[in-house]
Design a protein around this motif. Structure first.
Motif, PDB file in Angstrom:
ATOM      1  N   ALA A   6     -26.288  28.518  90.287  1.00 38.96           N
ATOM      2  CA  ALA A   6     -25.806  27.496  91.218  1.00 38.96           C
ATOM      3  C   ALA A   6     -26.652  26.234  91.121  1.00 38.96           C
ATOM      4  O   ALA A   6     -26.122  25.123  91.076  1.00 38.96           O
ATOM      5  CB  ALA A   6     -25.827  28.044  92.652  1.00 38.96           C
ATOM      6  N   THR A   7     -27.959  26.406  91.064  1.00 41.56           N
ATOM      7  CA  THR A   7     -28.866  25.258  91.054  1.00 41.56           C
ATOM      8  C   THR A   7     -28.888  24.546  89.704  1.00 41.56           C
ATOM      9  O   THR A   7     -28.843  23.316  89.644  1.00 41.56           O
ATOM     10  CB  THR A   7     -30.287  25.711  91.426  1.00 41.56           C
ATOM     11  OG1 THR A   7     -30.242  26.234  92.759  1.00 41.56           O
ATOM     12  CG2 THR A   7     -31.274  24.560  91.368  1.00 41.56           C
ATOM     13  N   HIS A   8     -28.939  25.305  88.633  1.00 44.00           N
ATOM     14  CA  HIS A   8     -29.143  24.694  87.315  1.00 44.00           C
ATOM     15  C   HIS A   8     -27.866  24.518  86.492  1.00 44.00           C
ATOM     16  O   HIS A   8     -27.855  23.730  85.549  1.00 44.00           O
ATOM     17  CB  HIS A   8     -30.154  25.511  86.511  1.00 44.00           C
ATOM     18  CG  HIS A   8     -31.469  25.640  87.189  1.00 44.00           C
ATOM     19  ND1 HIS A   8     -32.309  24.573  87.400  1.00 44.00           N
ATOM     20  CD2 HIS A   8     -32.079  26.716  87.745  1.00 44.00           C
ATOM     21  CE1 HIS A   8     -33.400  24.986  88.036  1.00 44.00           C
ATOM     22  NE2 HIS A   8     -33.283  26.277  88.265  1.00 44.00           N
ATOM     23  N   GLY A   9     -26.809  25.249  86.852  1.00 41.39           N
ATOM     24  CA  GLY A   9     -25.596  25.156  86.055  1.00 41.39           C
ATOM     25  C   GLY A   9     -24.409  24.541  86.763  1.00 41.39           C
ATOM     26  O   GLY A   9     -23.542  23.965  86.114  1.00 41.39           O
ATOM     27  N   LEU A  10     -24.372  24.677  88.076  1.00 45.45           N
ATOM     28  CA  LEU A  10     -23.187  24.227  88.801  1.00 45.45           C
ATOM     29  C   LEU A  10     -23.400  22.971  89.626  1.00 45.45           C
ATOM     30  O   LEU A  10     -22.432  22.282  89.942  1.00 45.45           O
ATOM     31  CB  LEU A  10     -22.688  25.350  89.729  1.00 45.45           C
ATOM     32  CG  LEU A  10     -22.199  26.611  89.030  1.00 45.45           C
ATOM     33  CD1 LEU A  10     -21.841  27.674  90.059  1.00 45.45           C
ATOM     34  CD2 LEU A  10     -21.010  26.318  88.136  1.00 45.45           C
ATOM     35  N   GLU A  11     -24.635  22.693  89.977  1.00 44.56           N
ATOM     36  CA  GLU A  11     -24.899  21.529  90.821  1.00 44.56           C
ATOM     37  C   GLU A  11     -24.387  20.262  90.138  1.00 44.56           C
ATOM     38  O   GLU A  11     -24.660  20.003  88.973  1.00 44.56           O
ATOM     39  CB  GLU A  11     -26.407  21.411  91.100  1.00 44.56           C
ATOM     40  CG  GLU A  11     -26.719  20.518  92.256  1.00 44.56           C
ATOM     41  CD  GLU A  11     -28.142  20.692  92.747  1.00 44.56           C
ATOM     42  OE1 GLU A  11     -28.394  20.269  93.873  1.00 44.56           O
ATOM     43  OE2 GLU A  11     -28.992  21.230  92.017  1.00 44.56           O
ATOM     44  N   GLY A  12     -23.593  19.505  90.867  1.00 44.18           N
ATOM     45  CA  GLY A  12     -22.987  18.300  90.321  1.00 44.18           C
ATOM     46  C   GLY A  12     -21.655  18.547  89.632  1.00 44.18           C
ATOM     47  O   GLY A  12     -20.977  17.604  89.246  1.00 44.18           O
ATOM     48  N   HIS A  13     -21.285  19.837  89.472  1.00 39.42           N
ATOM     49  CA  HIS A  13     -20.033  20.170  88.791  1.00 39.42           C
ATOM     50  C   HIS A  13     -18.992  20.772  89.726  1.00 39.42           C
ATOM     51  O   HIS A  13     -17.819  20.841  89.364  1.00 39.42           O
ATOM     52  CB  HIS A  13     -20.282  21.134  87.633  1.00 39.42           C
ATOM     53  CG  HIS A  13     -21.177  20.563  86.584  1.00 39.42           C
ATOM     54  ND1 HIS A  13     -20.779  19.605  85.684  1.00 39.42           N
ATOM     55  CD2 HIS A  13     -22.488  20.796  86.311  1.00 39.42           C
ATOM     56  CE1 HIS A  13     -21.794  19.282  84.892  1.00 39.42           C
ATOM     57  NE2 HIS A  13     -22.839  19.988  85.260  1.00 39.42           N
ATOM     58  N   ILE A  14     -19.446  21.250  90.883  1.00 34.80           N
ATOM     59  CA  ILE A  14     -18.512  21.794  91.860  1.00 34.80           C
ATOM     60  C   ILE A  14     -18.823  21.157  93.214  1.00 34.80           C
ATOM     61  O   ILE A  14     -19.882  20.544  93.400  1.00 34.80           O
ATOM     62  CB  ILE A  14     -18.581  23.337  91.958  1.00 34.80           C
ATOM     63  CG1 ILE A  14     -19.969  23.815  92.432  1.00 34.80           C
ATOM     64  CG2 ILE A  14     -18.205  23.981  90.633  1.00 34.80           C
ATOM     65  CD1 ILE A  14     -20.034  25.309  92.688  1.00 34.80           C
ATOM     66  N   GLU A  15     -17.893  21.312  94.151  1.00 33.30           N
ATOM     67  CA  GLU A  15     -18.074  20.731  95.480  1.00 33.30           C
ATOM     68  C   GLU A  15     -19.296  21.335  96.167  1.00 33.30           C
ATOM     69  O   GLU A  15     -19.645  22.502  95.938  1.00 33.30           O
ATOM     70  CB  GLU A  15     -16.836  20.989  96.340  1.00 33.30           C
ATOM     71  CG  GLU A  15     -15.604  20.260  95.867  1.00 33.30           C
ATOM     72  CD  GLU A  15     -14.411  20.538  96.761  1.00 33.30           C
ATOM     73  OE1 GLU A  15     -14.604  20.932  97.925  1.00 33.30           O
ATOM     74  OE2 GLU A  15     -13.291  20.344  96.272  1.00 33.30           O
ATOM     75  N   GLU A  16     -19.915  20.552  97.031  1.00 35.38           N
ATOM     76  CA  GLU A  16     -21.120  20.992  97.738  1.00 35.38           C
ATOM     77  C   GLU A  16     -20.855  22.234  98.587  1.00 35.38           C
ATOM     78  O   GLU A  16     -21.704  23.121  98.679  1.00 35.38           O
ATOM     79  CB  GLU A  16     -21.676  19.860  98.610  1.00 35.38           C
ATOM     80  CG  GLU A  16     -23.022  20.149  99.207  1.00 35.38           C
ATOM     81  CD  GLU A  16     -24.117  20.455  98.193  1.00 35.38           C
ATOM     82  OE1 GLU A  16     -24.946  21.342  98.475  1.00 35.38           O
ATOM     83  OE2 GLU A  16     -24.156  19.822  97.114  1.00 35.38           O
ATOM     84  N   ALA A  31     -22.841  25.677  98.281  1.00 41.30           N
ATOM     85  CA  ALA A  31     -23.513  26.271  99.441  1.00 41.30           C
ATOM     86  C   ALA A  31     -23.077  27.724  99.640  1.00 41.30           C
ATOM     87  O   ALA A  31     -23.892  28.571 100.025  1.00 41.30           O
ATOM     88  CB  ALA A  31     -23.229  25.446 100.692  1.00 41.30           C
ATOM     89  N   ALA A  32     -21.813  28.015  99.370  1.00 43.85           N
ATOM     90  CA  ALA A  32     -21.320  29.389  99.504  1.00 43.85           C
ATOM     91  C   ALA A  32     -22.010  30.312  98.509  1.00 43.85           C
ATOM     92  O   ALA A  32     -22.419  31.424  98.861  1.00 43.85           O
ATOM     93  CB  ALA A  32     -19.805  29.429  99.311  1.00 43.85           C
ATOM     94  N   ILE A  33     -22.157  29.861  97.274  1.00 49.41           N
ATOM     95  CA  ILE A  33     -22.835  30.673  96.265  1.00 49.41           C
ATOM     96  C   ILE A  33     -24.290  30.896  96.662  1.00 49.41           C
ATOM     97  O   ILE A  33     -24.815  32.010  96.570  1.00 49.41           O
ATOM     98  CB  ILE A  33     -22.731  30.025  94.870  1.00 49.41           C
ATOM     99  CG1 ILE A  33     -21.278  30.027  94.410  1.00 49.41           C
ATOM    100  CG2 ILE A  33     -23.622  30.742  93.860  1.00 49.41           C
ATOM    101  CD1 ILE A  33     -21.023  29.212  93.164  1.00 49.41           C
ATOM    102  N   ARG A  34     -24.953  29.847  97.122  1.00 49.29           N
ATOM    103  CA  ARG A  34     -26.356  29.979  97.530  1.00 49.29           C
ATOM    104  C   ARG A  34     -26.501  30.924  98.718  1.00 49.29           C
ATOM    105  O   ARG A  34     -27.425  31.722  98.774  1.00 49.29           O
ATOM    106  CB  ARG A  34     -26.933  28.610  97.840  1.00 49.29           C
ATOM    107  CG  ARG A  34     -27.177  27.793  96.590  1.00 49.29           C
ATOM    108  CD  ARG A  34     -27.762  26.446  96.915  1.00 49.29           C
ATOM    109  NE  ARG A  34     -28.121  25.730  95.700  1.00 49.29           N
ATOM    110  CZ  ARG A  34     -28.084  24.429  95.574  1.00 49.29           C
ATOM    111  NH1 ARG A  34     -27.718  23.670  96.596  1.00 49.29           N
ATOM    112  NH2 ARG A  34     -28.421  23.857  94.442  1.00 49.29           N
ATOM    113  N   MET A  35     -25.584  30.843  99.687  1.00 49.98           N
ATOM    114  CA  MET A  35     -25.639  31.749 100.837  1.00 49.98           C
ATOM    115  C   MET A  35     -25.433  33.191 100.381  1.00 49.98           C
ATOM    116  O   MET A  35     -26.147  34.097 100.819  1.00 49.98           O
ATOM    117  CB  MET A  35     -24.593  31.392 101.888  1.00 49.98           C
ATOM    118  CG  MET A  35     -24.618  32.339 103.084  1.00 49.98           C
ATOM    119  SD  MET A  35     -23.334  31.984 104.293  1.00 49.98           S
ATOM    120  CE  MET A  35     -24.022  30.520 105.034  1.00 49.98           C
ATOM    121  N   GLY A  36     -24.474  33.399  99.511  1.00 46.44           N
ATOM    122  CA  GLY A  36     -24.248  34.744  98.981  1.00 46.44           C
ATOM    123  C   GLY A  36     -25.479  35.273  98.271  1.00 46.44           C
ATOM    124  O   GLY A  36     -25.847  36.441  98.428  1.00 46.44           O
TER     125      GLY A  36
END
Length: 128
Positions: free
Chosen positions: A28-38, A42-47
């Motif tokens: 989430a932090t290194h591959g998806l940040e800036g590529h998907i909605e916030e 946040a959902a991935i990080r919470m999970g």
């Protein structure tokens, strides 16, 4: 199954959920940040956060299983299923954007809450 079999199951799931949670958080932090909605990020990080927390809880249950085997075994199973439902549904939403399955998320959360209540009951029964 004997106690040691359940202890090993909880250790295996703790390891798998720990690895999945760290991988999901890093992705989430290194591959998806800036590529998907916030919100999806946040959902991935919470999970990932909840999966890691409950992976650690499974380690504790495995270590203490002989103190209250029936209650702690049930708590461990509610954690394992709860993590899969809660975190899994958040991961799927975060990666797909599909929301139709998000009714599963609170069921997973409820299972994790039940697991914590069972841990508390097991602890109170053993403190007498």
């Amino acid at each position: 199954m004997g106690k040691s079999d359940h202890q090993m199951e909880f250790l295996v799931f703790a390891g798998l959920y720990g690895a999945i949670s760290i991988s999901a958080g890093a992705f989430a932090t290194h591959g998806l940040e800036g590529h998907i909605e916030e919100q999806a990020l946040a959902a991935i990080r919470m999970g990932a956060d909840y999966a890691l927390l409950h992976a650690i809880a499974l380690l504790g249950i495995a270590a203490m299983l002989d103190k209250s085997p029936r209650l702690l075994r049930f708590a461990g199973w509610t954690f394992m299923v709860g993590i899969g439902a809660f975190s899994g549904s958040l991961f799927f939403y975060g990666l797909s954007g599909i929301t139709a399955h998000l009714w599963i998320t609170p069921l997973g959360g409820a299972l994790m809450i039940i697991g914590w209540v069972l841990v508390a009951v097991a602890g109170s029964m053993n403190s007498r």
